[in-house]
Design a protein around this motif. Structure first.
Motif, PDB file in Angstrom:
ATOM      1  N   ALA A  60     -18.633   8.212  16.651  1.00  0.00           N
ATOM      2  CA  ALA A  60     -19.394   8.539  17.851  1.00  0.00           C
ATOM      3  C   ALA A  60     -19.367  10.049  18.064  1.00  0.00           C
ATOM      4  O   ALA A  60     -18.441  10.742  17.635  1.00  0.00           O
ATOM      5  N   SER A  61     -20.400  10.556  18.715  1.00  0.00           N
ATOM      6  CA  SER A  61     -20.445  11.978  19.064  1.00  0.00           C
ATOM      7  C   SER A  61     -20.231  12.141  20.561  1.00  0.00           C
ATOM      8  O   SER A  61     -20.425  11.208  21.345  1.00  0.00           O
ATOM      9  N   ILE A  62     -19.852  13.332  20.955  1.00  0.00           N
ATOM     10  CA  ILE A  62     -19.668  13.614  22.376  1.00  0.00           C
ATOM     11  C   ILE A  62     -20.960  13.363  23.138  1.00  0.00           C
ATOM     12  O   ILE A  62     -20.954  12.771  24.233  1.00  0.00           O
ATOM     13  N   GLU A  63     -22.082  13.778  22.584  1.00  0.00           N
ATOM     14  CA  GLU A  63     -23.363  13.596  23.269  1.00  0.00           C
ATOM     15  C   GLU A  63     -23.682  12.118  23.440  1.00  0.00           C
ATOM     16  O   GLU A  63     -24.207  11.699  24.478  1.00  0.00           O
ATOM     17  N   GLN A  64     -23.363  11.327  22.429  1.00  0.00           N
ATOM     18  CA  GLN A  64     -23.590   9.886  22.540  1.00  0.00           C
ATOM     19  C   GLN A  64     -22.718   9.276  23.644  1.00  0.00           C
ATOM     20  O   GLN A  64     -23.172   8.424  24.409  1.00  0.00           O
ATOM     21  N   LEU A  65     -21.461   9.723  23.731  1.00  0.00           N
ATOM     22  CA  LEU A  65     -20.572   9.189  24.755  1.00  0.00           C
ATOM     23  C   LEU A  65     -21.080   9.527  26.150  1.00  0.00           C
ATOM     24  O   LEU A  65     -21.052   8.693  27.060  1.00  0.00           O
ATOM     25  N   ILE A  66     -21.576  10.746  26.320  1.00  0.00           N
ATOM     26  CA  ILE A  66     -22.081  11.154  27.629  1.00  0.00           C
ATOM     27  C   ILE A  66     -23.364  10.406  27.970  1.00  0.00           C
ATOM     28  O   ILE A  66     -23.529   9.888  29.088  1.00  0.00           O
ATOM     29  N   SER A  67     -24.270  10.334  27.005  1.00  0.00           N
ATOM     30  CA  SER A  67     -25.573   9.698  27.247  1.00  0.00           C
ATOM     31  C   SER A  67     -25.438   8.217  27.547  1.00  0.00           C
ATOM     32  O   SER A  67     -26.246   7.648  28.295  1.00  0.00           O
ATOM     33  N   ALA A  68     -24.425   7.585  26.963  1.00  0.00           N
ATOM     34  CA  ALA A  68     -24.264   6.138  27.151  1.00  0.00           C
ATOM     35  C   ALA A  68     -23.694   5.786  28.520  1.00  0.00           C
ATOM     36  O   ALA A  68     -23.717   4.620  28.923  1.00  0.00           O
ATOM     37  N   GLN A  69     -23.209   6.798  29.234  1.00  0.00           N
ATOM     38  CA  GLN A  69     -22.604   6.554  30.542  1.00  0.00           C
ATOM     39  C   GLN A  69     -23.587   6.926  31.653  1.00  0.00           C
ATOM     40  O   GLN A  69     -24.100   8.048  31.676  1.00  0.00           O
ATOM     41  N   PRO A  70     -23.859   6.022  32.571  1.00  0.00           N
ATOM     42  CA  PRO A  70     -24.666   6.414  33.727  1.00  0.00           C
ATOM     43  C   PRO A  70     -23.859   7.335  34.629  1.00  0.00           C
ATOM     44  O   PRO A  70     -22.627   7.383  34.551  1.00  0.00           O
ATOM     45  N   SER A  71     -24.548   8.080  35.469  1.00  0.00           N
ATOM     46  CA  SER A  71     -23.824   8.877  36.456  1.00  0.00           C
ATOM     47  C   SER A  71     -22.935   7.940  37.255  1.00  0.00           C
ATOM     48  O   SER A  71     -23.361   6.859  37.672  1.00  0.00           O
ATOM     49  N   CYS A  72     -21.703   8.331  37.445  1.00  0.00           N
ATOM     50  CA  CYS A  72     -20.743   7.421  38.065  1.00  0.00           C
ATOM     51  C   CYS A  72     -19.999   8.110  39.195  1.00  0.00           C
ATOM     52  O   CYS A  72     -20.096   9.329  39.379  1.00  0.00           O
ATOM     53  N   ALA A  73     -19.268   7.338  39.936  1.00  0.00           N
ATOM     54  CA  ALA A  73     -18.497   7.877  41.042  1.00  0.00           C
ATOM     55  C   ALA A  73     -17.486   8.899  40.534  1.00  0.00           C
ATOM     56  O   ALA A  73     -17.003   8.803  39.400  1.00  0.00           O
ATOM     57  N   GLU A  74     -17.204   9.858  41.374  1.00  0.00           N
ATOM     58  CA  GLU A  74     -16.271  10.916  41.004  1.00  0.00           C
ATOM     59  C   GLU A  74     -14.917  10.330  40.620  1.00  0.00           C
ATOM     60  O   GLU A  74     -14.358   9.512  41.340  1.00  0.00           O
ATOM     61  N   ILE A  75     -14.413  10.772  39.454  1.00  0.00           N
ATOM     62  CA  ILE A  75     -13.117  10.285  38.975  1.00  0.00           C
ATOM     63  C   ILE A  75     -12.047  11.280  39.404  1.00  0.00           C
ATOM     64  O   ILE A  75     -12.086  12.448  39.014  1.00  0.00           O
ATOM     65  N   PRO A  76     -11.092  10.869  40.217  1.00  0.00           N
ATOM     66  CA  PRO A  76     -10.026  11.797  40.617  1.00  0.00           C
ATOM     67  C   PRO A  76      -9.113  12.101  39.433  1.00  0.00           C
ATOM     68  O   PRO A  76      -8.889  11.260  38.568  1.00  0.00           O
ATOM     69  N   ALA A  77      -8.602  13.324  39.407  1.00  0.00           N
ATOM     70  CA  ALA A  77      -7.708  13.721  38.313  1.00  0.00           C
ATOM     71  C   ALA A  77      -6.477  12.835  38.291  1.00  0.00           C
ATOM     72  O   ALA A  77      -5.934  12.458  39.324  1.00  0.00           O
ATOM     73  N   GLN A  78      -6.021  12.528  37.095  1.00  0.00           N
ATOM     74  CA  GLN A  78      -4.917  11.589  36.920  1.00  0.00           C
ATOM     75  C   GLN A  78      -3.567  12.262  36.728  1.00  0.00           C
ATOM     76  O   GLN A  78      -2.546  11.589  36.654  1.00  0.00           O
ATOM     77  N   SER A  79      -3.550  13.604  36.609  1.00  0.00           N
ATOM     78  CA  SER A  79      -2.290  14.298  36.309  1.00  0.00           C
ATOM     79  C   SER A  79      -2.054  15.426  37.301  1.00  0.00           C
ATOM     80  O   SER A  79      -2.980  16.179  37.639  1.00  0.00           O
ATOM     81  N   ILE A  80      -0.821  15.555  37.760  1.00  0.00           N
ATOM     82  CA  ILE A  80      -0.467  16.642  38.676  1.00  0.00           C
ATOM     83  C   ILE A  80       1.026  16.918  38.561  1.00  0.00           C
ATOM     84  O   ILE A  80       1.814  16.072  38.119  1.00  0.00           O
ATOM     85  N   GLY A  81       1.396  18.134  38.937  1.00  0.00           N
ATOM     86  CA  GLY A  81       2.809  18.513  38.932  1.00  0.00           C
ATOM     87  C   GLY A  81       3.355  18.630  37.521  1.00  0.00           C
ATOM     88  O   GLY A  81       2.804  19.329  36.679  1.00  0.00           O
ATOM     89  N   GLU A  82       4.432  17.922  37.232  1.00  0.00           N
ATOM     90  CA  GLU A  82       5.056  18.003  35.916  1.00  0.00           C
ATOM     91  C   GLU A  82       4.382  17.090  34.889  1.00  0.00           C
ATOM     92  O   GLU A  82       4.821  17.039  33.735  1.00  0.00           O
ATOM     93  N   ASP A  83       3.323  16.379  35.280  1.00  0.00           N
ATOM     94  CA  ASP A  83       2.567  15.604  34.295  1.00  0.00           C
ATOM     95  C   ASP A  83       2.008  16.559  33.241  1.00  0.00           C
ATOM     96  O   ASP A  83       1.511  17.637  33.560  1.00  0.00           O
ATOM     97  N   VAL A  84       2.093  16.157  31.980  1.00  0.00           N
ATOM     98  CA  VAL A  84       1.668  17.025  30.880  1.00  0.00           C
ATOM     99  C   VAL A  84       0.154  16.967  30.720  1.00  0.00           C
ATOM    100  O   VAL A  84      -0.439  15.887  30.717  1.00  0.00           O
ATOM    101  N   VAL A  85      -0.470  18.134  30.617  1.00  0.00           N
ATOM    102  CA  VAL A  85      -1.918  18.190  30.419  1.00  0.00           C
ATOM    103  C   VAL A  85      -2.288  18.717  29.041  1.00  0.00           C
ATOM    104  O   VAL A  85      -3.392  18.473  28.556  1.00  0.00           O
ATOM    105  N   SER A  86      -1.380  19.439  28.393  1.00  0.00           N
ATOM    106  CA  SER A  86      -1.718  20.040  27.105  1.00  0.00           C
ATOM    107  C   SER A  86      -0.476  20.225  26.252  1.00  0.00           C
ATOM    108  O   SER A  86       0.624  20.459  26.767  1.00  0.00           O
ATOM    109  N   ILE A  87      -0.654  20.088  24.948  1.00  0.00           N
ATOM    110  CA  ILE A  87       0.353  20.527  23.976  1.00  0.00           C
ATOM    111  C   ILE A  87      -0.313  21.621  23.154  1.00  0.00           C
ATOM    112  O   ILE A  87      -1.259  21.359  22.403  1.00  0.00           O
ATOM    113  N   ALA A  88       0.139  22.842  23.344  1.00  0.00           N
ATOM    114  CA  ALA A  88      -0.464  23.991  22.669  1.00  0.00           C
ATOM    115  C   ALA A  88       0.429  24.396  21.508  1.00  0.00           C
ATOM    116  O   ALA A  88       1.629  24.633  21.693  1.00  0.00           O
ATOM    117  N   PHE A  89      -0.165  24.488  20.327  1.00  0.00           N
ATOM    118  CA  PHE A  89       0.614  24.852  19.146  1.00  0.00           C
ATOM    119  C   PHE A  89       0.497  26.342  18.888  1.00  0.00           C
ATOM    120  O   PHE A  89      -0.599  26.902  18.883  1.00  0.00           O
TER     121      PHE A  89
END
Length: 536
Positions: free
Chosen positions: A150-179
Motif C-alpha cells: 500500500a502507498s501513503i496516498e492510497q491509505l489517505i484516499s481510502a479514509q473518509p474525513s473523520c472525527a478528530e483523533i486525540p493524540a495518544q501519547s503524552i508526558g513520558e510516553d515515547v514518541v520517537s526512537i532517533a538513531f
C-alpha cells in the motif's frame, strides 16, 4: 520504557504535541503550512485533514500505541505527514538516515523492533535482505505504488474525513526512537518522550523569538532533531516551512532571494556553500530575518562573511540535540557586540538557555574552575528518556539527572562558553591536550582554505599527532610548508599539524556534518601508504 497512551485524562495540563496540528487547523485554517519543492502549498486545515485520515489508517492497521514505524526517505511533504500521523496515532516513529546501506538498515530495524517501514520508492531495493526474518514488517510506500504494498496516498484516499483523533501519547510516553549518525561508532537508539519533544519546541520558539506568519527552511534532514524540530517550530508558531528533498545550495539560495524565506537553520558547511555561489550578493536579503547556525563550529572568518552578505540576525544554537535538546545560545545582540569590538564572542557558543542547568565538570563530575576546560553537563526537561536497550550506557550518560554530553568547553568571566571539542575528538599529543576547533579556526583564516577538519592520527612516538584535512577554494594553490608556517605564527608548536592532506571535498555524515571518522581512516591509510613508499 513507557509506550502506552492512557494519559488522556481530563486533568492533563496541556495539549500533547500530537494535538498541535488540530489546534493549528482551528486557529490558522487556510494559512499555508507546508511548502513543497515545486512550490505547492498545503494549509494547516488541509494538512490536518490528510494527517487525521492517515492516523486513522495507521490505527486500522494496528500501528498505534506500542507499535513502531520506521521511515526511510528523503524529505518531502508526505514524509512530514507520516511523522505527524504517528504523533496522532501513538505509533513510535523511527526516522532513518537515508544514506544507510542494507546491513545498517537491518541492524536498526532489529534494534527498534519495527512493525512497519514507510519507504521512498527509490530505496525499495535496499530492503531486499534487510528485513529481519523473525518478524513480519509491513512495507508501505511513501510515493507512487509498488506491487503488493500500500502507498501513503492510497491509505489517505481510502479514509473518509473523520472525527478528530486525540493524540495518544503524552508526558513520558515515547514518541520517537532517533538513531545517531554513527560517526563515533555503532548508531545508538535515543528514546525521545513526548515531554522531551514538547519542551524542545517550546524552548526553541522562545529562544529564537519565532514569529507567527514566518517562512522557515531547515537544512538538516527530517531524521535529525533539527530538521523535524523545525517542522514543529512552524506548526506551534503558526508559520510555514519549506520542505526540500535535500540541501542544494543553488536551490536554497533561490528561495532565500526570491521565495520569501524569513528564517533559516543551517550548519556552517551549508552557509559556506551558499557564500561560494557567484550570485550570492546579487540582491539584498530584505525579507530574511534570521539564520540559526549550529551543529559544528563556525569560524570567525565565515561568521564575518555571513554577516556581511546576509545582513540578518544570527543565532548560534548549541546542544546535544538528539539526547538533550538545545543547551546554549549566542543571540543577535551578542553578534552585534562582537562587531562593536568584542570580537572574541564570535568564537563563543553563547550562554545557557532558560530552563537549562549547565555545569562544566571533570571526569568525577566535580565542577572545574572558571576558564578551565571541562565536560558540558546539563539538567533540563529536554533530556532524553535514555538509550534503547542500553541501561549501562544510559546510567553512564545520565547521572543523578545530569546528562553528560561528552562535549568539552570552558566558560569566561561573563558566562560565555567556548567549545573545545568532544571527548572522543580531543587529541592527546605527548601528554598535551590539543583541541581541534582551535586549529581549525586558524587554518580557516588562510585565504586558500575553503574547509578544514583537524583529527588525531596514531604515532609511535607521540601517541597521537595532529592531522589537518583541507579542501581549497576553486583555483587556489598552497603547499604544506606555507600552511605549516601560517600555523606556527599563530599556534604553540605542539598544536601545529604534522600532516596536511588536501581533498577535493571533505566527506560528510548523513546530517551534513563533516565526517571526521571517515577522514581519520582516509588519512591513516594515506600515512601508511607514504610510510610504505619511503621504506622501499
Amino acid at each position: 520504557m513507557t509506550t502506552s497512551g492512557g494519559a488522556r485524562s481530563a486533568g492533563r495540563p496541556q495539549l500533547a504535541v500530537g494535538d498541535w496540528l488540530a489546534a493549528g487547523a482551528r486557529k490558522y485554517g487556510s494559512a499555508r503550512f507546508l511548502v513543497a519543492a515545486d512550490g505547492t502549498e498545503s494549509s494547516f486545515a488541509e494538512t490536518h485533514d490528510r494527517v487525521n485520515r492517515l492516523a486513522r489508517a495507521l490505527l486500522d492497521r494496528e500501528l498505534g500505541v506500542g507499535h513502531r514505524v520506521a521511515i526511510l526517505a528523503t524529505d518531502s511533504v508526505p514524509h512530514v505527514e507520516v511523522v505527524l500521523a504517528c504523533f496522532t496515532s501513538g505509533a513510535v516513529f523511527c526516522d532513518l538516515n537515508f544514506r544507510m546501506k542494507g546491513p545498517e538498515i537491518r541492524r536498526v530495524l532489529e534494534a527498534a523492533g519495527c512493525d512497519a517501514i514507510v519507504v521512498e520508492a527509490r530505496y525499495l531495493e535496499l530492503l531486499d535482505g534487510a528485513l529481519p526474518s523473525d518478524r513480519g514488517i509491513e512495507i508501505i510506500t511513501l510515493d507512487g505504488s509498488a506491487p503488493g504494498h500500500a502507498s501513503i496516498e492510497q491509505l489517505i484516499s481510502a479514509q473518509p474525513s473523520c472525527a478528530e483523533i486525540p493524540a495518544q501519547s503524552i508526558g513520558e510516553d515515547v514518541v520517537s526512537i532517533a538513531f545517531t549518525s554513527g560517526t563515533t561508532g555503532t548508531p545508538k537508539g535515543v528514546i525521545q518522550s513526548e515531554r522531551m519533544f514538547r519542551n524542545i519546541i517550546y524552548s526553541g520558539i522562545r529562544e529564537m523569538r519565532m514569529q507567527e506568519g514566518a517562512f522557515r527552511y531547515a537544512g538538516a534532514p527530517l531524521f535529525h532533531i533539527s530538521g523535524i524540530g523545525s517542522v514543529f517550530y512552524s506548526l506551534a508558531s503558526g508559520s510555514a516551512i519549506l520542505i526540500l528533498p535535500q540541501f542544494e545550495a543553488p536551490t536554497v539560495l533561490h528561495w532565500m532571494q526570491h521565495g520569501g524565506l524569513t528564517d533559516c537553520t543551517l550548519i556552517p558547511t551549508m552557509i559556506s556553500a551558499l557564500l561560494e555561489l557567484p550570485d550570492v550578493a546579487a540582491v539584498p536579503y530584505d525579507r530574511l530575518r534570521s539564520i540559526l547556525y549550529g551543529g559544528a563550529p563556525m569560524t570567525p572568518a565565515l561568521l564575518r562573511r555571513t554577516i556581511e552578505v546576509f545582513g540578518c540576525e544570527l543565532y548560534n544554537g548549541f546542544g546535544a540535540g538528539t539526547e538533550a535538546g538545545g543547551q546554549t545560545m549566542l543571540y543577535p545582540e551578542d553578534h552585534d557586540a562582537a562587531l562593536a569590538g568584542r570580537e572574541h564572542l564570535l568564537g563563543s557558543i553563547g550562554r545557557p538557555v532558560m530552563g537549562v542547568d549547565l555545569r562544566l565538570c571533570d571526569d568525577e563530575m566535580n565542577d572545574v574552575p572558571r576558564g578551565t576546560v571541562g565536560e558540558i553537563v546539563t539538567r533540563s526537561d529536554t533530556v532524553m528518556h535514555g538509550y534503547l536497550d542500553q541501561p549501562e550506557l544510559t546510567a553512564r550518560s545520565i547521572v543523578d539527572g545530569w546528562f553528560r554530553a561528552g562535549d568539552m568547553a570552558y566558560m569566561d568571566e561573563d558566562g560565555y562558553l567556548y567549545l573545545a571539542t568532544r571527548k572522543a575528538d580531543m587529541i592527546i599529543r605527548g601528554g598535551e591536550n590539543v583541541y581541534p576547533v582551535e586549529i581549525e579556526a586558524v587554518l580557516a583564516e588562510h585565504p586558500a582554505v575553503a574547509e578544514v577538519a583537524v583529527v588525531g592520527l596514531p604515532d609511535d612516538h607521540w601517541g597521537e599527532i595532529v592531522g589537518a584535512a583541507l579542501s581549497l577554494h576553486p583555483g587556489a594553490q598552497v603547499d604544506t610548508q606555507e600552511l605549516r608556517e601560517f600555523c606556527r605564527a599563530r599556534l604553540a608548536s605542539y598544536k601545529v599539524p604534522a600532516v596536511f592532506t588536501v581533498f577535493p571535498s571533505l566527506p560528510r555524515a548523513g546530517t551534513g556534518k563533516l565526517d571526521k571518522r571517515s577522514l581519520t581512516a582516509s588519512m591513516e591509510a594515506a600515512s601508511v601508504a607514504r610510510t610504505g613508499e619511503a621504506s622501499r
